[in-house]
Design a protein around this motif. Structure first.
Motif, PDB file in Angstrom:
ATOM      1  N   MET A 125     -34.784  10.308  25.670  1.00  0.00           N
ATOM      2  CA  MET A 125     -33.809  10.023  24.635  1.00  0.00           C
ATOM      3  C   MET A 125     -34.292   8.806  23.847  1.00  0.00           C
ATOM      4  O   MET A 125     -34.731   7.819  24.432  1.00  0.00           O
ATOM      5  N   PRO A 126     -34.203   8.843  22.536  1.00  0.00           N
ATOM      6  CA  PRO A 126     -34.661   7.720  21.714  1.00  0.00           C
ATOM      7  C   PRO A 126     -33.868   6.433  21.970  1.00  0.00           C
ATOM      8  O   PRO A 126     -32.696   6.466  22.336  1.00  0.00           O
ATOM      9  N   LYS A 127     -34.558   5.342  21.734  1.00  0.00           N
ATOM     10  CA  LYS A 127     -33.953   4.013  21.850  1.00  0.00           C
ATOM     11  C   LYS A 127     -33.978   3.391  20.458  1.00  0.00           C
ATOM     12  O   LYS A 127     -34.957   3.554  19.716  1.00  0.00           O
ATOM     13  N   TYR A 128     -32.901   2.665  20.110  1.00  0.00           N
ATOM     14  CA  TYR A 128     -32.780   2.084  18.778  1.00  0.00           C
ATOM     15  C   TYR A 128     -32.499   0.595  18.849  1.00  0.00           C
ATOM     16  O   TYR A 128     -31.802   0.124  19.759  1.00  0.00           O
ATOM     17  N   LEU A 129     -33.011  -0.129  17.851  1.00  0.00           N
ATOM     18  CA  LEU A 129     -32.705  -1.539  17.657  1.00  0.00           C
ATOM     19  C   LEU A 129     -31.805  -1.628  16.433  1.00  0.00           C
ATOM     20  O   LEU A 129     -32.156  -1.137  15.358  1.00  0.00           O
ATOM     21  N   ILE A 130     -30.626  -2.214  16.619  1.00  0.00           N
ATOM     22  CA  ILE A 130     -29.664  -2.353  15.533  1.00  0.00           C
ATOM     23  C   ILE A 130     -29.600  -3.821  15.143  1.00  0.00           C
ATOM     24  O   ILE A 130     -29.409  -4.687  16.002  1.00  0.00           O
ATOM     25  N   GLU A 131     -29.780  -4.094  13.867  1.00  0.00           N
ATOM     26  CA  GLU A 131     -29.659  -5.450  13.345  1.00  0.00           C
ATOM     27  C   GLU A 131     -28.302  -5.558  12.645  1.00  0.00           C
ATOM     28  O   GLU A 131     -28.010  -4.806  11.726  1.00  0.00           O
ATOM     29  N   ARG A 132     -27.473  -6.468  13.141  1.00  0.00           N
ATOM     30  CA  ARG A 132     -26.139  -6.664  12.593  1.00  0.00           C
ATOM     31  C   ARG A 132     -26.061  -8.059  11.985  1.00  0.00           C
ATOM     32  O   ARG A 132     -26.222  -9.048  12.699  1.00  0.00           O
TER      33      ARG A 132
ATOM     34  N   TYR B  59     -29.711   0.271  21.797  1.00  0.00           N
ATOM     35  CA  TYR B  59     -28.912   1.434  22.184  1.00  0.00           C
ATOM     36  C   TYR B  59     -29.826   2.605  22.504  1.00  0.00           C
ATOM     37  O   TYR B  59     -30.925   2.719  21.940  1.00  0.00           O
ATOM     38  N   ILE B  60     -29.348   3.472  23.361  1.00  0.00           N
ATOM     39  CA  ILE B  60     -29.995   4.752  23.622  1.00  0.00           C
ATOM     40  C   ILE B  60     -29.057   5.810  23.049  1.00  0.00           C
ATOM     41  O   ILE B  60     -27.855   5.798  23.348  1.00  0.00           O
ATOM     42  N   ALA B  61     -29.596   6.683  22.208  1.00  0.00           N
ATOM     43  CA  ALA B  61     -28.777   7.712  21.570  1.00  0.00           C
ATOM     44  C   ALA B  61     -29.677   8.859  21.119  1.00  0.00           C
ATOM     45  O   ALA B  61     -30.879   8.663  20.919  1.00  0.00           O
ATOM     46  N   PRO B  62     -29.101  10.030  20.918  1.00  0.00           N
ATOM     47  CA  PRO B  62     -29.923  11.161  20.482  1.00  0.00           C
ATOM     48  C   PRO B  62     -30.445  11.025  19.055  1.00  0.00           C
ATOM     49  O   PRO B  62     -31.471  11.599  18.710  1.00  0.00           O
ATOM     50  N   ASN B  63     -29.742  10.214  18.226  1.00  0.00           N
ATOM     51  CA  ASN B  63     -30.189  10.045  16.841  1.00  0.00           C
ATOM     52  C   ASN B  63     -29.553   8.786  16.237  1.00  0.00           C
ATOM     53  O   ASN B  63     -28.576   8.246  16.779  1.00  0.00           O
ATOM     54  N   ALA B  64     -30.125   8.354  15.141  1.00  0.00           N
ATOM     55  CA  ALA B  64     -29.652   7.132  14.483  1.00  0.00           C
ATOM     56  C   ALA B  64     -28.249   7.306  13.910  1.00  0.00           C
ATOM     57  O   ALA B  64     -27.480   6.349  13.840  1.00  0.00           O
ATOM     58  N   GLU B  65     -27.904   8.522  13.506  1.00  0.00           N
ATOM     59  CA  GLU B  65     -26.576   8.752  12.939  1.00  0.00           C
ATOM     60  C   GLU B  65     -25.482   8.469  13.963  1.00  0.00           C
ATOM     61  O   GLU B  65     -24.429   7.933  13.622  1.00  0.00           O
ATOM     62  N   MET B  66     -25.731   8.775  15.223  1.00  0.00           N
ATOM     63  CA  MET B  66     -24.745   8.488  16.265  1.00  0.00           C
ATOM     64  C   MET B  66     -24.569   6.979  16.426  1.00  0.00           C
ATOM     65  O   MET B  66     -23.453   6.495  16.630  1.00  0.00           O
ATOM     66  N   VAL B  67     -25.634   6.232  16.291  1.00  0.00           N
ATOM     67  CA  VAL B  67     -25.558   4.770  16.353  1.00  0.00           C
ATOM     68  C   VAL B  67     -24.733   4.252  15.175  1.00  0.00           C
ATOM     69  O   VAL B  67     -23.873   3.377  15.338  1.00  0.00           O
ATOM     70  N   ARG B  68     -24.969   4.802  14.001  1.00  0.00           N
ATOM     71  CA  ARG B  68     -24.202   4.392  12.813  1.00  0.00           C
ATOM     72  C   ARG B  68     -22.721   4.763  12.946  1.00  0.00           C
ATOM     73  O   ARG B  68     -21.847   4.026  12.510  1.00  0.00           O
ATOM     74  N   GLU B  69     -22.447   5.908  13.560  1.00  0.00           N
ATOM     75  CA  GLU B  69     -21.065   6.325  13.766  1.00  0.00           C
ATOM     76  C   GLU B  69     -20.347   5.372  14.718  1.00  0.00           C
ATOM     77  O   GLU B  69     -19.180   5.039  14.519  1.00  0.00           O
ATOM     78  N   HIS B  70     -21.038   4.920  15.741  1.00  0.00           N
ATOM     79  CA  HIS B  70     -20.458   3.923  16.662  1.00  0.00           C
ATOM     80  C   HIS B  70     -20.084   2.663  15.885  1.00  0.00           C
ATOM     81  O   HIS B  70     -19.001   2.111  16.045  1.00  0.00           O
ATOM     82  N   ALA B  71     -20.980   2.213  15.020  1.00  0.00           N
ATOM     83  CA  ALA B  71     -20.714   1.015  14.216  1.00  0.00           C
ATOM     84  C   ALA B  71     -19.513   1.244  13.299  1.00  0.00           C
ATOM     85  O   ALA B  71     -18.643   0.376  13.172  1.00  0.00           O
ATOM     86  N   ARG B  72     -19.454   2.408  12.683  1.00  0.00           N
ATOM     87  CA  ARG B  72     -18.340   2.716  11.777  1.00  0.00           C
ATOM     88  C   ARG B  72     -17.011   2.704  12.537  1.00  0.00           C
ATOM     89  O   ARG B  72     -16.049   2.070  12.125  1.00  0.00           O
ATOM     90  N   GLN B  73     -16.971   3.393  13.668  1.00  0.00           N
ATOM     91  CA  GLN B  73     -15.732   3.461  14.439  1.00  0.00           C
ATOM     92  C   GLN B  73     -15.313   2.099  14.978  1.00  0.00           C
ATOM     93  O   GLN B  73     -14.127   1.805  15.083  1.00  0.00           O
ATOM     94  N   GLY B  74     -16.287   1.271  15.327  1.00  0.00           N
ATOM     95  CA  GLY B  74     -15.976  -0.041  15.885  1.00  0.00           C
ATOM     96  C   GLY B  74     -15.729  -1.117  14.844  1.00  0.00           C
ATOM     97  O   GLY B  74     -15.260  -2.205  15.170  1.00  0.00           O
ATOM     98  N   GLY B  75     -16.075  -0.829  13.594  1.00  0.00           N
ATOM     99  CA  GLY B  75     -15.933  -1.824  12.548  1.00  0.00           C
ATOM    100  C   GLY B  75     -17.015  -2.888  12.605  1.00  0.00           C
ATOM    101  O   GLY B  75     -16.831  -4.010  12.149  1.00  0.00           O
ATOM    102  N   PHE B  76     -18.169  -2.521  13.167  1.00  0.00           N
ATOM    103  CA  PHE B  76     -19.299  -3.440  13.282  1.00  0.00           C
ATOM    104  C   PHE B  76     -20.300  -3.160  12.172  1.00  0.00           C
ATOM    105  O   PHE B  76     -20.532  -2.002  11.842  1.00  0.00           O
TER     106      PHE B  76
END
Length: 90
Positions: free
Chosen positions: A1-8, A55-72
């Protein structure tokens, strides 16, 4: 599963209190629980004005969706292609 680095980009992130960080962590974990087991938060690093999350996620869009839902913010989402550390030199 891909791993992502998110810069906030979070101005003053380095001045957040332990209670602030606990609240943010609780919000993040709540959103993750609702999204299911495919997305996982590994760890985060807090600097002066940014938070870097792994984060570990199947795709970057899922990471972005987490940010959207969390308000991050998720100013940059980059797939980690490889890792190196001091043992790479051996």
């Amino acid at each position: 599963m891909p791993k992502y680095l998110i810069e906030r980009e979070i101005p003053g992130a380095g001045n957040l209190t332990s209670q602030d960080l606990q609240g943010i962590s609780q919000k993040s974990c709540g959103v993750l629980k609702g999204m299911g087991p495919q997305i996982q938060w590994v760890e985060s690093y807090v600097t002066e004005d940014k938070v870097y999350c792994v984060y570990i996620a199947p795709n970057a869009e899922m990471v972005r969706e987490h940010a959207r839902q969390g308000g991050f913010p998720a100013n940059r989402v980059s797939e980690i292609k490889r890792m190196i550390d001091p043992t790479t030199a051996e």
